[in-house]
Design a protein around this motif. Structure first.
Motif, mmCIF file in Angstrom:
data_model
loop_
_atom_site.group_PDB
_atom_site.id
_atom_site.type_symbol
_atom_site.label_atom_id
_atom_site.label_comp_id
_atom_site.label_asym_id
_atom_site.label_seq_id
_atom_site.Cartn_x
_atom_site.Cartn_y
_atom_site.Cartn_z
ATOM 1 N N HIS A 28 24.951 45.920 31.255
ATOM 2 C CA HIS A 28 25.737 46.817 30.402
ATOM 3 C C HIS A 28 25.068 48.190 30.321
ATOM 4 N N LEU A 29 25.874 49.248 30.363
ATOM 5 C CA LEU A 29 25.319 50.596 30.298
ATOM 6 C C LEU A 29 24.599 50.859 28.986
ATOM 7 N N ILE A 71 28.713 40.175 34.946
ATOM 8 C CA ILE A 71 29.029 41.407 35.670
ATOM 9 C C ILE A 71 30.513 41.707 35.462
ATOM 10 N N GLU A 125 34.581 46.809 38.307
ATOM 11 C CA GLU A 125 33.909 47.897 39.000
ATOM 12 C C GLU A 125 34.001 49.233 38.267
ATOM 13 N N ARG A 139 35.412 49.679 34.898
ATOM 14 C CA ARG A 139 35.352 49.621 33.433
ATOM 15 C C ARG A 139 34.209 48.778 32.886
ATOM 16 N N GLY A 140 33.549 48.029 33.735
ATOM 17 C CA GLY A 140 32.471 47.173 33.257
ATOM 18 C C GLY A 140 33.006 45.971 32.501
ATOM 19 N N LYS A 142 20.019 46.462 31.026
ATOM 20 C CA LYS A 142 20.436 47.583 31.851
ATOM 21 C C LYS A 142 19.484 47.745 33.022
ATOM 22 N N SER A 157 25.683 54.225 37.021
ATOM 23 C CA SER A 157 25.696 52.783 37.264
ATOM 24 C C SER A 157 25.697 52.521 38.763
ATOM 25 N N ALA A 206 28.898 46.967 41.816
ATOM 26 C CA ALA A 206 28.777 45.630 41.222
ATOM 27 C C ALA A 206 27.996 44.669 42.112
#
Length: 261
Positions: free
Chosen positions: A193-194, A213, A216, A218-219, A233, A242, A245
């Motif tokens: 996660h960012l 995961i 691609e 929107r996370g 992270k 980022s 994936a």
């Protein structure tokens, strides 16, 4: 030898390549290339097809009976059924796999289970890369939300380079519920996660665990991220926010593999 794309077998192959609906109705998928042909489990192989030119060069590869005995297609027809721009000349129809969640949770080489959990992953190349890398890193299974890309998509199959034959996977309509069930059995889940609180390097991945995961672009959804035990992270330099994936998954899987060695 089949020389017309009007042939019923040829029409069926084209549909199997293009549409998940047809693959699921027949409970099969299509693989292409000599490596995929050589590695396909005998009990899974339904039928083999080869191009005329490839067969004339490599007759010794093919038996004269059983599912490995090929149906020969003219080069033009083979080009029409192939999903690649430069076909290798051999493709097979293979029976689909049907795993249960328990199949994902069997340890490998005395190590506890290690899962990759994918939410709404859409890129075929990413999924294929993750499947292949997962086998190399000792992952025991892949859990996917049912809105993720079809693992039997031809582009996914090519990217797995044969790992699809050996890596257990399960699609689920309720990913969060599956995560919670596994947590009750002792699993710890780490969400990539960012806004991760800690670097992935600080995690301890030697017990039963899994990496979440997300999509691609929107996370992970908030619900999936909140279901995880820890948000982690991957530190970035420069202006990069980022990673791809597949790349991010590989970093996490191999960190777990390193710790487990």
């Amino acid at each position: 030898m089949i020389t017309s794309t009007s042939n019923q077998q040829v029409k069926n192959l084209i549909q199997l390549q293009k549409k998940a609906k047809f693959r699921n109705e027949q409970d099969v998928f299509v693989v292409e290339g000599i490596k995929m042909y050589e590695e396909v489990p005998q009990e899974r192989l339904v039928q083999t097809f080869v191009s005329e030119s490839f067969y004339n060069k490599k007759k010794e590869l093919f038996p004269i009976s059983g599912p490995r005995m090929p149906v020969v297609l003219s080069d033009q027809v083979f080009g029409a059924v192939s999903d690649t721009k430069t076909p290798q000349g051999v493709l097979c129809i293979v029976r689909q796999y049907h795993y249960k969640t328990d199949d994902l949770c069997k340890g490998v080489q005395k190590n506890p289970p290690l899962l990759i959990v994918l939410e709404h992953l859409q890129d075929p190349g990413n999924l294929g890369t993750i499947v292949r890398t997962a086998e190399g890193a000792g992952v025991t299974g892949i859990l996917l939300s049912d809105d993720s890309v079809d693992i039997y998509n031809p582009k996914v199959i090519r990217s797995t380079m044969g790992s699809v034959y050996r890596m257990p996977f399960v699609y689920t309509a309720d990913l969060i519920d599956e995560i919670r069930k596994l947590q009750k059995t002792g699993f710890t889940f780490y969400a990539a996660h960012l806004q991760g609180a800690v670097s992935y390097e600080t995690g301890v991945y030697t017990g039963p665990c899994g990496f979440l995961i997300g999509n691609e672009s929107r996370g992970l959804t908030g619900e999936a991220a909140n279901a995880a035990d820890v948000r982690i992270k991957i530190p970035m330099c420069g202006k990069v926010e980022s990673l791809n994936a597949g790349v991010a998954s590989a970093i996490l899987m191999y960190e777990a593999a390193r710790q487990r060695r």
